[in-house]
Design a protein around this motif. Structure first.
Motif, PDB file in Angstrom:
ATOM      1  N   CYS A   1       1.096  -3.493  -6.406  1.00  0.00           N
ATOM      2  CA  CYS A   1       2.052  -4.139  -5.992  1.00  0.00           C
ATOM      3  C   CYS A   1       3.262  -3.928  -6.005  1.00  0.00           C
ATOM      4  CB  CYS A   1       2.150  -5.935  -7.233  1.00  0.00           C
ATOM      5  SG  CYS A   1       0.762  -7.084  -5.836  1.00  0.00           S
ATOM      6  N   ALA A   2       3.451  -2.719  -7.162  1.00  0.00           N
ATOM      7  CA  ALA A   2       4.955  -1.930  -7.491  1.00  0.00           C
ATOM      8  C   ALA A   2       4.397   0.052  -5.888  1.00  0.00           C
ATOM      9  CB  ALA A   2       4.633  -1.278  -8.397  1.00  0.00           C
ATOM     10  N   PHE A   3       3.494  -0.484  -5.649  1.00  0.00           N
ATOM     11  CA  PHE A   3       3.060   0.429  -5.229  1.00  0.00           C
ATOM     12  C   PHE A   3       3.624  -0.188  -3.484  1.00  0.00           C
ATOM     13  CE2 PHE A   3       0.414   2.631  -7.891  1.00  0.00           C
ATOM     14  CZ  PHE A   3       1.018   4.251  -7.847  1.00  0.00           C
ATOM     15  N   GLY A   4       3.086  -1.289  -3.723  1.00  0.00           N
ATOM     16  CA  GLY A   4       3.233  -1.709  -2.179  1.00  0.00           C
ATOM     17  C   GLY A   4       4.390  -1.803  -2.110  1.00  0.00           C
ATOM     18  N   VAL A   5       5.478  -2.003  -2.762  1.00  0.00           N
ATOM     19  CA  VAL A   5       7.228  -2.248  -3.097  1.00  0.00           C
ATOM     20  C   VAL A   5       7.617  -1.203  -2.069  1.00  0.00           C
ATOM     21  CG1 VAL A   5       9.113  -3.155  -3.646  1.00  0.00           C
ATOM     22  CG2 VAL A   5       7.323  -3.983  -3.775  1.00  0.00           C
ATOM     23  N   ALA A   6       7.015  -0.347  -2.857  1.00  0.00           N
ATOM     24  CA  ALA A   6       7.696   0.935  -2.137  1.00  0.00           C
ATOM     25  C   ALA A   6       7.511   1.495  -0.757  1.00  0.00           C
ATOM     26  CB  ALA A   6       6.917   2.092  -4.018  1.00  0.00           C
ATOM     27  N   LEU A   7       5.747   1.841  -1.203  1.00  0.00           N
ATOM     28  CA  LEU A   7       5.389   2.282   0.560  1.00  0.00           C
ATOM     29  C   LEU A   7       5.508   1.611   1.619  1.00  0.00           C
ATOM     30  CD1 LEU A   7       2.333   4.154  -1.719  1.00  0.00           C
ATOM     31  CD2 LEU A   7       5.101   4.707  -1.678  1.00  0.00           C
ATOM     32  N   VAL A   8       5.822   0.216   1.661  1.00  0.00           N
ATOM     33  CA  VAL A   8       5.322  -0.856   2.738  1.00  0.00           C
ATOM     34  C   VAL A   8       7.331  -1.005   2.585  1.00  0.00           C
ATOM     35  CG1 VAL A   8       4.918  -2.629   3.733  1.00  0.00           C
ATOM     36  CG2 VAL A   8       3.644  -1.274   2.380  1.00  0.00           C
ATOM     37  N   PRO A   9       8.716   0.017   2.777  1.00  0.00           N
ATOM     38  CA  PRO A   9       9.698  -0.732   2.836  1.00  0.00           C
ATOM     39  C   PRO A   9      10.214  -1.763   3.072  1.00  0.00           C
ATOM     40  CG  PRO A   9       9.902   1.859   4.388  1.00  0.00           C
ATOM     41  CD  PRO A   9       8.514   0.737   3.514  1.00  0.00           C
TER      42      PRO A   9
ATOM     43  N   GLY B   1       5.741   2.639  15.670  1.00  0.00           N
ATOM     44  CA  GLY B   1       4.359   2.002  17.057  1.00  0.00           C
ATOM     45  C   GLY B   1       4.634   0.733  16.382  1.00  0.00           C
ATOM     46  N   ILE B   2       4.854   0.524  15.229  1.00  0.00           N
ATOM     47  CA  ILE B   2       4.330  -0.172  14.626  1.00  0.00           C
ATOM     48  C   ILE B   2       5.151  -2.416  14.070  1.00  0.00           C
ATOM     49  CG2 ILE B   2       2.733  -1.595  12.510  1.00  0.00           C
ATOM     50  CD1 ILE B   2       2.223   1.543  11.892  1.00  0.00           C
ATOM     51  N   ASN B   3       4.334  -2.901  14.798  1.00  0.00           N
ATOM     52  CA  ASN B   3       5.515  -3.828  14.343  1.00  0.00           C
ATOM     53  C   ASN B   3       5.197  -4.327  13.136  1.00  0.00           C
ATOM     54  OD1 ASN B   3       5.729  -7.079  14.185  1.00  0.00           O
ATOM     55  ND2 ASN B   3       5.846  -7.209  16.379  1.00  0.00           N
ATOM     56  N   ASP B   4       6.771  -4.452  12.376  1.00  0.00           N
ATOM     57  CA  ASP B   4       7.375  -5.011  10.760  1.00  0.00           C
ATOM     58  C   ASP B   4       6.699  -5.859  10.865  1.00  0.00           C
ATOM     59  OD1 ASP B   4       9.227  -5.878  12.353  1.00  0.00           O
ATOM     60  OD2 ASP B   4      11.003  -4.940  11.295  1.00  0.00           O
ATOM     61  N   GLY B   5       6.677  -7.401  11.543  1.00  0.00           N
ATOM     62  CA  GLY B   5       6.393  -8.386  11.008  1.00  0.00           C
ATOM     63  C   GLY B   5       5.445  -9.056  10.557  1.00  0.00           C
ATOM     64  N   LEU B   6       4.164  -8.614  10.693  1.00  0.00           N
ATOM     65  CA  LEU B   6       2.858  -8.379   9.311  1.00  0.00           C
ATOM     66  C   LEU B   6       3.349  -7.327   7.882  1.00  0.00           C
ATOM     67  CD1 LEU B   6       0.424  -9.452   7.642  1.00  0.00           C
ATOM     68  CD2 LEU B   6      -0.984  -7.581   8.972  1.00  0.00           C
ATOM     69  N   LEU B   7       3.436  -6.273   7.895  1.00  0.00           N
ATOM     70  CA  LEU B   7       4.601  -5.355   7.071  1.00  0.00           C
ATOM     71  C   LEU B   7       5.657  -6.287   6.365  1.00  0.00           C
ATOM     72  CD1 LEU B   7       3.738  -1.905   8.920  1.00  0.00           C
ATOM     73  CD2 LEU B   7       2.442  -3.002   7.046  1.00  0.00           C
TER      74      LEU B   7
ATOM     75  N   TYR C   1       5.762  -8.735   5.756  1.00  0.00           N
ATOM     76  CA  TYR C   1       5.473 -10.254   5.015  1.00  0.00           C
ATOM     77  C   TYR C   1       4.754  -9.379   3.034  1.00  0.00           C
ATOM     78  CZ  TYR C   1       6.184 -13.823   7.948  1.00  0.00           C
ATOM     79  OH  TYR C   1       6.727 -14.628   9.210  1.00  0.00           O
ATOM     80  N   MET C   2       4.003  -8.128   4.164  1.00  0.00           N
ATOM     81  CA  MET C   2       3.364  -7.717   2.787  1.00  0.00           C
ATOM     82  C   MET C   2       5.081  -6.825   1.859  1.00  0.00           C
ATOM     83  SD  MET C   2       0.933  -4.889   4.904  1.00  0.00           S
ATOM     84  CE  MET C   2       0.285  -3.952   3.357  1.00  0.00           C
ATOM     85  N   HIS C   3       5.565  -6.676   2.172  1.00  0.00           N
ATOM     86  CA  HIS C   3       6.398  -6.299   1.451  1.00  0.00           C
ATOM     87  C   HIS C   3       6.813  -7.607  -0.007  1.00  0.00           C
ATOM     88  CE1 HIS C   3      10.219  -3.980  -0.482  1.00  0.00           C
ATOM     89  NE2 HIS C   3      11.101  -5.177  -0.049  1.00  0.00           N
ATOM     90  N   TYR C   4       7.281  -7.791   1.028  1.00  0.00           N
ATOM     91  CA  TYR C   4       7.735  -9.080   0.263  1.00  0.00           C
ATOM     92  C   TYR C   4       6.648 -10.018  -0.751  1.00  0.00           C
ATOM     93  CZ  TYR C   4      12.409  -9.235   2.788  1.00  0.00           C
ATOM     94  OH  TYR C   4      13.510  -8.504   3.028  1.00  0.00           O
ATOM     95  N   GLY C   5       5.304 -10.320  -0.298  1.00  0.00           N
ATOM     96  CA  GLY C   5       4.200 -10.411  -1.399  1.00  0.00           C
ATOM     97  C   GLY C   5       3.892  -9.487  -2.182  1.00  0.00           C
ATOM     98  N   SER C   6       4.325  -8.325  -2.005  1.00  0.00           N
ATOM     99  CA  SER C   6       4.062  -7.214  -2.888  1.00  0.00           C
ATOM    100  C   SER C   6       4.673  -7.279  -4.518  1.00  0.00           C
ATOM    101  CB  SER C   6       3.866  -5.851  -2.775  1.00  0.00           C
ATOM    102  OG  SER C   6       3.220  -5.189  -1.617  1.00  0.00           O
ATOM    103  N   ALA C   7       6.168  -7.910  -3.695  1.00  0.00           N
ATOM    104  CA  ALA C   7       7.679  -7.844  -4.757  1.00  0.00           C
ATOM    105  C   ALA C   7       7.062  -9.144  -5.549  1.00  0.00           C
ATOM    106  CB  ALA C   7       9.154  -8.093  -4.257  1.00  0.00           C
TER     107      ALA C   7
END
Length: 297
Positions: A115-123, A170-176, A178-184
């Motif tokens: 999850c720490a990697f997720g917070v860092a790499l999915v800004p 060119g990627i929609n940031d909506g899902l990503l 959620y990935m950032h907040y979910g990882s945190a």
């Protein structure tokens, strides 16, 4: 070295030991110092003095490098170093100081590392500052013009500025997002579990009496662990409240303008990180804090 010598030393392993106590100490110091280092970067000047959240320091000069580096350091330690050696028969080997850990606890620590990697790499997205006028910031440019190798180094480069890393791909940031907040959220929940459940368990014979009661230093450590765990849950609760309330607002930024002006997201995230850092520093016995006294001979 000949083949006989290589075979003789094949199972020697590393010439040094990696202690979980040292791993905990390193993780704790990294988490504890991160909010203060980021505040120091703002205090240096020419950077937004009140960035809304720790995650938004990704777009700050130097702050983004420190944020990503620290989170990746924590993720690396918890994912790859937080394990106990295996005993014959596939069982987990007992290690003094960690006798209360079980296999699921170790897996939870590794999950927190991922999850720490997720917070860092999915800004996160958005500038995170009410006014960047005249200040330095790190942005992504799309549709750029200029900057050719044949031009002078100070030739302006123009383009569309964006505080959205994913938009440049060119990627929609909506899902990503959620990935950032979910990882945190996942990381902080595991950290709260460790402070409230895992660390307070008896982990060493030196921490309990012959009747099974905790010694004085162990009782004090448990009080500190549980206090840190409660503070982490308070931070999670405040951030979840903001996240849920934002769904009922047409303009979340405007609806939380007072919250953002006070940088409450930053302060609650800082509270969670400081509590996490203190708990892990204590588990790592930083400066010998509340270490159990050796039994009398």
């Amino acid at each position: 070295m000949d083949i006989v010598s290589l075979r003789a030393h094949a199972d020697d392993g590393l010439p040094f030991r990696i202690k979980l106590e040292s791993v905990n100490k390193g993780i704790g110091l990294a988490a504890l110092l991160l909010p203060f280092v980021l505040l120091f970067i703002s205090a240096l000047g020419n950077t937004c003095p009140g960035i809304d959240s720790i995650s938004h320091y990704y777009y700050a000069r130097l702050g983004g490098d420190i944020l990503v580096g620290t989170l990746c350091f924590i993720g690396l330690q918890m994912t790859f170093f937080y394990h106990l050696p295996a005993a014959p028969g596939g069982q987990q080997q007992a290690v003094d100081g960690y006798l209360g850990h079980n296999t699921w606890d170790i897996r939870a620590a590794r999950l927190a590392g991922l999850c720490a990697f997720g917070v860092a790499l999915v800004p996160t997205t958005g500038k995170g500052c009410e006014d960047y006028g005249g200040l330095a910031s790190r942005v992504f440019l799309t549709n750029t013009q200029g900057g050719h190798a044949t031009q002078a180094p100070d030739t302006p480069v123009t383009g569309t500025a964006s505080f959205d890393f994913w938009a440049t791909l060119g990627i929609n940031d909506g899902l990503l997002t959620y990935m950032h907040y979910g990882s945190a959220a996942g990381m902080f929940l595991v950290l709260a579990y460790y402070s409230l459940v895992v660390f307070p368990r008896p982990q060493s014979p030196a921490s309990v009496t012959a009747t099974g009661h905790c010694h004085g230093n162990k009782r004090l450590r448990n009080l500190a662990y549980r206090t840190c765990g409660v503070l982490i849950l308070v931070a999670i609760g405040a951030l979840v409240y903001k996240f849920i309330r934002s769904f009922g607002l047409e303009d979340p930024l405007q609806g939380f303008s007072a919250w953002n002006r006070a940088n409450l997201t930053f302060w609650f995230e800082a509270l969670g990180l400081v509590a996490f850092g203190l708990s892990w520093c204590l588990k790592g016995r930083l400066f010998g804090l509340l270490r159990d006294e050796p039994p009398l001979a």
